[in-house]
Design a protein around this motif. Structure first.
Motif, PDB file in Angstrom:
ATOM      1  N   TYR A   1     -10.278 -23.455  -1.011  1.00  0.00           N
ATOM      2  CA  TYR A   1     -10.940 -22.486  -1.890  1.00  0.00           C
ATOM      3  C   TYR A   1     -11.001 -21.139  -1.191  1.00  0.00           C
ATOM      4  CZ  TYR A   1     -15.209 -23.972   0.717  1.00  0.00           C
ATOM      5  OH  TYR A   1     -16.128 -24.301   1.680  1.00  0.00           O
TER       6      TYR A   1
ATOM      7  N   ARG B   1     -15.675 -24.799  -7.254  1.00  0.00           N
ATOM      8  CA  ARG B   1     -16.460 -23.574  -7.083  1.00  0.00           C
ATOM      9  C   ARG B   1     -15.759 -22.437  -7.803  1.00  0.00           C
ATOM     10  NH1 ARG B   1     -18.447 -24.554  -1.459  1.00  0.00           N
ATOM     11  NH2 ARG B   1     -17.838 -26.679  -0.971  1.00  0.00           N
TER      12      ARG B   1
ATOM     13  N   ASP C   1     -17.893 -18.673  -3.224  1.00  0.00           N
ATOM     14  CA  ASP C   1     -17.526 -20.031  -2.806  1.00  0.00           C
ATOM     15  C   ASP C   1     -18.739 -20.954  -2.815  1.00  0.00           C
ATOM     16  OD1 ASP C   1     -17.973 -18.077  -0.609  1.00  0.00           O
ATOM     17  OD2 ASP C   1     -18.135 -19.885   0.607  1.00  0.00           O
ATOM     18  N   ASN C   2     -19.914 -20.391  -2.974  1.00  0.00           N
ATOM     19  CA  ASN C   2     -21.126 -21.215  -3.033  1.00  0.00           C
ATOM     20  C   ASN C   2     -21.698 -21.263  -4.440  1.00  0.00           C
ATOM     21  OD1 ASN C   2     -20.897 -21.729  -0.311  1.00  0.00           O
ATOM     22  ND2 ASN C   2     -22.238 -20.052   0.289  1.00  0.00           N
TER      23      ASN C   2
ATOM     24  N   ASP D   1     -24.803 -25.721  -1.184  1.00  0.00           N
ATOM     25  CA  ASP D   1     -24.756 -25.035   0.104  1.00  0.00           C
ATOM     26  C   ASP D   1     -26.124 -24.544   0.553  1.00  0.00           C
ATOM     27  OD1 ASP D   1     -23.457 -24.281   2.409  1.00  0.00           O
ATOM     28  OD2 ASP D   1     -21.670 -23.790   1.273  1.00  0.00           O
TER      29      ASP D   1
HETATM   30 MG    MG Z   1     -20.182 -22.694   1.504  1.00  0.00          MG
END
Ligand code: MG
Ligand code: AMP
Length: 510
Positions: A102, A209, A278-279, A288
């Motif tokens: 990712y 994500r 990405d979170n 996360d």
């Molecule tokens: Mg992360």
């Protein structure tokens, strides 16, 4: 070119998630263990790297989430017989460990390649109800995405993830869960010195994500992007499968889930701390748990993370970052909609509406948290008014809402005691009382938690665990797993940090 991409994606949809979950559970190869069916590997070749977790020299399960194991159809005692499954070194049958690719915008800057740098997806477990859960180890060793990192995790941050994610689940917030924390038997080198190494087993509706889509969009690989989007639709919004307008409809679903999620965080005073793309999970789960923490005294600019110097992810900025992150999702999806003018206009129109959608979710939640009867035009002003009355007063966010129950019963004393100067609050109480639902006291106690993971309690529990004493941690875990009830002996867990605790600073979980 674009119609080709879409028809390719449509063909892919037909082979995605071919398992008929409830009619045919995959076999359980290990007695009491997982039933893996690894659709990601089957349907999305080229989007991951096969990689086994490191072998832990002395695996030991420190915590096992028996309740979660139960809902997943796993037998806790069977799991406890296999510490290597949870610390690395032994694989349950049917596991096919991989690291996922990712990308992501980190603090606003784009990193085209992040990926699972210290995590291994073991596979997808099918629960007795047919639901599909990613089972992932985190802290389990280096992968091709590790860059300079060691691929490992220290015990403290893994316990922290377990504790906070379980608290969020008990608070009714969509979240990844923690099935286990296991010691590896080795130490990891961190700024603080050598620390015990540990692995958390994360259970997630998926690990898709916003950054997963950005990875393929950034490479201009629109074929893979289309497949990943169809896979995401199959997992999270299967009713949209095969529809011509499914990409846009999927964007709307993710938007709705994220708006609701951020509203829930705001209602709890939760500061995620690292809302990079990405979170942001497409499932709408909180993911996360690095530098996150709960705000105590209400202050919109509250920041805990040591690296968030600009306050980008401050408490009150989270709804704005929601819009920003959804704009990045829209950009990633754009190639599937045709990059021509109408698609841009359609997505821009969607993005223009995010703030309003969020506000509607927040207001819906605030009606609950304030115990209002039905809906009235001035409810937004009433909710804003409560926050305004708290501003600069040092009022604890959680307790201010909790004490509304007593105020609804006629005793505003505990609520007023939260305020340095309750003058604005006093002016607010009258109009609020006029709007209360009939069962307000009970409703408010069901809706506003008494116990959240208090920062000083979390630190106290993690410090003791680092010294080998897990008792404070398990006591705190029991408390935060039961946020609403008023059993005796909970005072120590419900109060904010003593003044000597100082400003709370958190660190990303490396
Ligand atoms: Mg992360
Ligand atoms: P995070 O801040 O946890 O969202 O992680 C951001 C990126 O850094 C992800 O690609 C992680 O896999 C990677 N990462 C974090 N910690 C480590 C570590 N100890 N070793 C390797 N990669 C890591």
């Amino acid at each position: 070119m674009l119609p080709g991409v879409l028809s390719q994606a449509r063909a892919a949809t037909e082979v995605i998630l071919t398992l008929a979950p409830d009619s045919s559970l995959p076999p359980r190869a290990d007695p009491g263990g997982f039933r893996f069916d690894n659709s990601w590997l089957r349907d999305l070749p080229g989007t991951f790297v096969a990689q086994a977790p490191d072998t832990a020299p002395a695996p030991q399960i420190l915590l096992l989430n028996r309740a979660l194991a139960g809902t997943l159809g796993l037998e806790p005692d069977a799991l406890l017989a296999h510490p290597g499954w949870f610390a690395g070194g032994a694989l349950p049958q049917g596991a096919e460990p991989v690291a996922l690719a990712y990308a992501g915008h980190q603090f606003g800057g784009f990193s085209p390649q992040l990926g699972d740098g210290r995590a291994h997806l073991l596979g997808e477990h099918i629960a007795p109800d047919g639901r599909r859960w990613d089972i992932q180890l985190k802290g389990s060793g280096r992968t091709p995405f590790s860059r300079g990192g060691d691929g490992k995790a220290a015990l403290g941050p893994m316990l922290r993830e377990y504790l906070i994610s379980e608290a969020m689940a008990a608070l009714g917030v969509p979240t990844t869960r923690s099935l286990a924390v296991a010691l590896t038997g080795e130490t990891v080198r961190r700024e603080a010195g050598r620390l015990p190494g540990a692995v958390v087993t994360r259970v997630a509706a998926s690990h898709l994500r916003v950054g997963t889509l950005q990875f393929w969009a950034a490479r201009g690989d629109h074929g893979t992007l289309a497949r990943v989007v169809d896979y995401a639709i199959a997992r999270h919004d299967p009713d949209l499968m095969g529809r011509d307008d499914r990409v846009l409809a999927f964007f709307d679903r993710v938007t709705a889930r994220q708006a609701r999620l951020v509203a829930q965080w705001m209602g709890l005073g939760f500061v995620h701390g690292v809302l990079n793309t990405d979170n942001v999970a497409l499932s709408g789960e909180t993911i996360d748990y690095g530098p996150c923490a709960f705000m105590e005294a209400y202050a919109p600019g509250t920041v805990f993370s040591s690296i968030d110097h600009q306050g980008r992810y401050a408490y009150a900025n989270q709804p704005l970052i929601l819009g920003w992150n959804l704009a990045k999702l829209a950009e990633a999806l754009l190639p599937l909609l045709g990059e021509a003018e109408p698609a841009v206009a359609v997505l821009n129109d969607r993005l223009d509406r995010v703030a309003g959608l969020y506000r509607a979710e927040w207001l819906r939640l605030m009606r609950e948290k304030l115990g209002l009867a039905g809906e009235a035009a001035a409810d937004g002003d009433l909710a804003d008014g409560f926050l305004a009355s708290m501003d600069g007063q040092g009022a604890d966010w959680t307790l201010a809402f909790r004490h509304l129950a007593r105020a609804a019963e006629g005793d505003a004393g505990p609520l007023r005691a939260q305020f340095a100067d309750p003058a604005r609050l006093d002016a607010w109480l009258g109009p609020w009382r006029a709007r209360l639902r009939a069962d307000a006291p009970e409703h408010l106690r069901r809706t506003n938690p008494l116990v959240i993971p208090r920062n000083h309690k979390v630190e106290e529990a993690l410090a003791a665990a680092g010294q080998g004493d897990l008792a404070p941690f398990t006591a705190l875990l029991a408390q935060v797993s039961d946020p609403y009830s008023e059993a005796p002996g909970r005072e120590a867990f419900s109060l904010p940090a003593p003044t000597g605790f100082g400003d709370y600073v958190t660190f990303c979980g490396t």
